[in-house]
Design a protein around this motif. Structure first.
Motif, PDB file in Angstrom:
ATOM      1  N   LEU A 161     -22.152 -56.861  -3.706  1.00 24.90           N
ATOM      2  CA  LEU A 161     -22.951 -57.446  -2.625  1.00 24.90           C
ATOM      3  C   LEU A 161     -22.740 -57.583  -1.693  1.00 24.90           C
ATOM      4  O   LEU A 161     -23.408 -57.437  -0.252  1.00 24.90           O
ATOM      5  CB  LEU A 161     -23.338 -59.487  -3.373  1.00 24.90           C
ATOM      6  CG  LEU A 161     -23.596 -59.593  -4.403  1.00 24.90           C
ATOM      7  CD1 LEU A 161     -23.360 -60.657  -4.925  1.00 24.90           C
ATOM      8  CD2 LEU A 161     -25.180 -59.781  -4.041  1.00 24.90           C
ATOM      9  N   LYS A 162     -21.477 -57.208  -1.361  1.00 24.71           N
ATOM     10  CA  LYS A 162     -20.647 -56.911   0.487  1.00 24.71           C
ATOM     11  C   LYS A 162     -21.684 -55.184   0.481  1.00 24.71           C
ATOM     12  O   LYS A 162     -21.590 -55.110   1.385  1.00 24.71           O
ATOM     13  CB  LYS A 162     -19.612 -56.579   0.303  1.00 24.71           C
ATOM     14  CG  LYS A 162     -18.952 -58.110   0.189  1.00 24.71           C
ATOM     15  CD  LYS A 162     -19.485 -58.953   1.308  1.00 24.71           C
ATOM     16  CE  LYS A 162     -18.879 -60.553   1.948  1.00 24.71           C
ATOM     17  NZ  LYS A 162     -18.737 -61.106   2.579  1.00 24.71           N
ATOM     18  N   LEU A 163     -21.076 -54.645  -0.508  1.00 23.57           N
ATOM     19  CA  LEU A 163     -21.921 -53.383   0.045  1.00 23.57           C
ATOM     20  C   LEU A 163     -23.204 -53.119   0.507  1.00 23.57           C
ATOM     21  O   LEU A 163     -23.845 -52.581   1.326  1.00 23.57           O
ATOM     22  CB  LEU A 163     -21.758 -52.774  -0.842  1.00 23.57           C
ATOM     23  CG  LEU A 163     -22.026 -50.765  -0.668  1.00 23.57           C
ATOM     24  CD1 LEU A 163     -20.201 -50.668   0.041  1.00 23.57           C
ATOM     25  CD2 LEU A 163     -21.462 -49.816  -1.499  1.00 23.57           C
ATOM     26  N   ASP A 164     -23.943 -54.479  -0.817  1.00 20.66           N
ATOM     27  CA  ASP A 164     -25.379 -53.848  -0.022  1.00 20.66           C
ATOM     28  C   ASP A 164     -25.526 -55.154   0.709  1.00 20.66           C
ATOM     29  O   ASP A 164     -26.726 -54.508   2.262  1.00 20.66           O
ATOM     30  CB  ASP A 164     -25.916 -55.042  -1.656  1.00 20.66           C
ATOM     31  CG  ASP A 164     -27.452 -54.925  -1.240  1.00 20.66           C
ATOM     32  OD1 ASP A 164     -28.359 -53.955  -1.578  1.00 20.66           O
ATOM     33  OD2 ASP A 164     -28.272 -55.788  -0.654  1.00 20.66           O
ATOM     34  N   ALA A 165     -24.746 -56.069   2.011  1.00 18.90           N
ATOM     35  CA  ALA A 165     -24.915 -56.365   3.220  1.00 18.90           C
ATOM     36  C   ALA A 165     -24.558 -55.217   3.978  1.00 18.90           C
ATOM     37  O   ALA A 165     -25.272 -55.376   5.267  1.00 18.90           O
ATOM     38  CB  ALA A 165     -24.189 -57.813   3.241  1.00 18.90           C
ATOM     39  N   ILE A 166     -23.964 -54.850   3.755  1.00 16.69           N
ATOM     40  CA  ILE A 166     -23.444 -53.421   4.328  1.00 16.69           C
ATOM     41  C   ILE A 166     -24.650 -52.710   5.336  1.00 16.69           C
ATOM     42  O   ILE A 166     -24.925 -51.878   5.843  1.00 16.69           O
ATOM     43  CB  ILE A 166     -22.420 -52.898   4.647  1.00 16.69           C
ATOM     44  CG1 ILE A 166     -20.896 -53.352   3.951  1.00 16.69           C
ATOM     45  CG2 ILE A 166     -21.949 -51.581   5.097  1.00 16.69           C
ATOM     46  CD1 ILE A 166     -20.305 -54.490   5.511  1.00 16.69           C
TER      47      ILE A 166
END
Length: 220
Positions: free
Chosen positions: A130-135
């Protein structure tokens, strides 16, 4: 392992406990920045991120809205664009301190939940994705702060694999690699209240090295 509750306010802890016990939010799991703060002790936050993999329902959202209003009094409420649909609430106390609660309706979970101190957590692997998707979508400074903490435990290739597993239809390794070194939005954000004395300029250099450590041939 005990949770690092000093990373959040008493208002947030009380609010989170109430939300976790409610029938209306029984399918939601705690994830995002707050989950990392409670586990990593790297920064503070006043936001609660809750994730649900059931299809978005206006009727279910109305029940949640009614529950929040009846439980916490008047709340501010606004919808925001996320993968699927989502909504945000601001909950205030008598001193006008507030907690932001974001509800995310997303694609199916890829890992079982983790139950700690009566809190349903997303798995850390899911939070990485999810964090990588936000990035990939243009991350905030807090997103970079969180990913910087996570990259000590995961290689970029492992992160990419988790993102592909979580977001099969929208995964784009090349775009993620590009966005890992795109700080245009994050540069304008306020820095999180860091507990590890990290420096934003040095963190950006770390991300440049992190992205450069993988050749294009490694990406799909």
């Amino acid at each position: 392992m005990a949770l690092y509750k000093s990373t959040v306010s008493n208002l947030l802890l009380q609010t989170m406990g109430t939300l976790m016990r409610s029938a209306e939010l029984s399918h939601f799991r705690l994830g995002g920045g707050i989950a990392l703060c409670l586990h990593k002790n790297h920064r503070q936050t006043n936001e609660i991120d809750l994730y649900n993999d059931l299809p978005f329902s206006e009727s279910a959202l109305q029940k949640i809205n009614t529950f929040l209003s009846n439980t916490f009094g008047i709340t501010e409420h606004s919808k925001f664009p996320v993968k699927g649909q989502g909504t945000a609430f601001f909950i205030y106390n008598l001193n006008q301190d507030y907690v932001k609660v974001e509800l995310h309706f997303v694609t199916p979970f890829i890992r079982p939940l983790s139950l700690e101190e009566d809190i349903r957590f997303l798995s850390e692997e899911e939070t990485v994705a999810l964090k990588l998707d936000a990035i990939m979508q243009g991350g905030s400074k807090a997103d970079f702060w969180d990913l910087h903490q996570l990259k000590g435990n995961y290689s970029l290739m492992e992160m990419l694999a988790l993102h592909e597993e979580r977001f099969v239809e929208t995964h784009d390794s090349v775009k993620i690699l590009q966005q890992l070194t795109n700080f245009d939005r994050a540069n304008d954000d306020f820095a999180p209240k860091c507990l590890l004395k990290k420096n934003w300029q040095l963190m950006k250099l770390d991300f440049l090295d992190f992205a450069k450590s993988y050749a294009p041939a490694d990406l799909v």
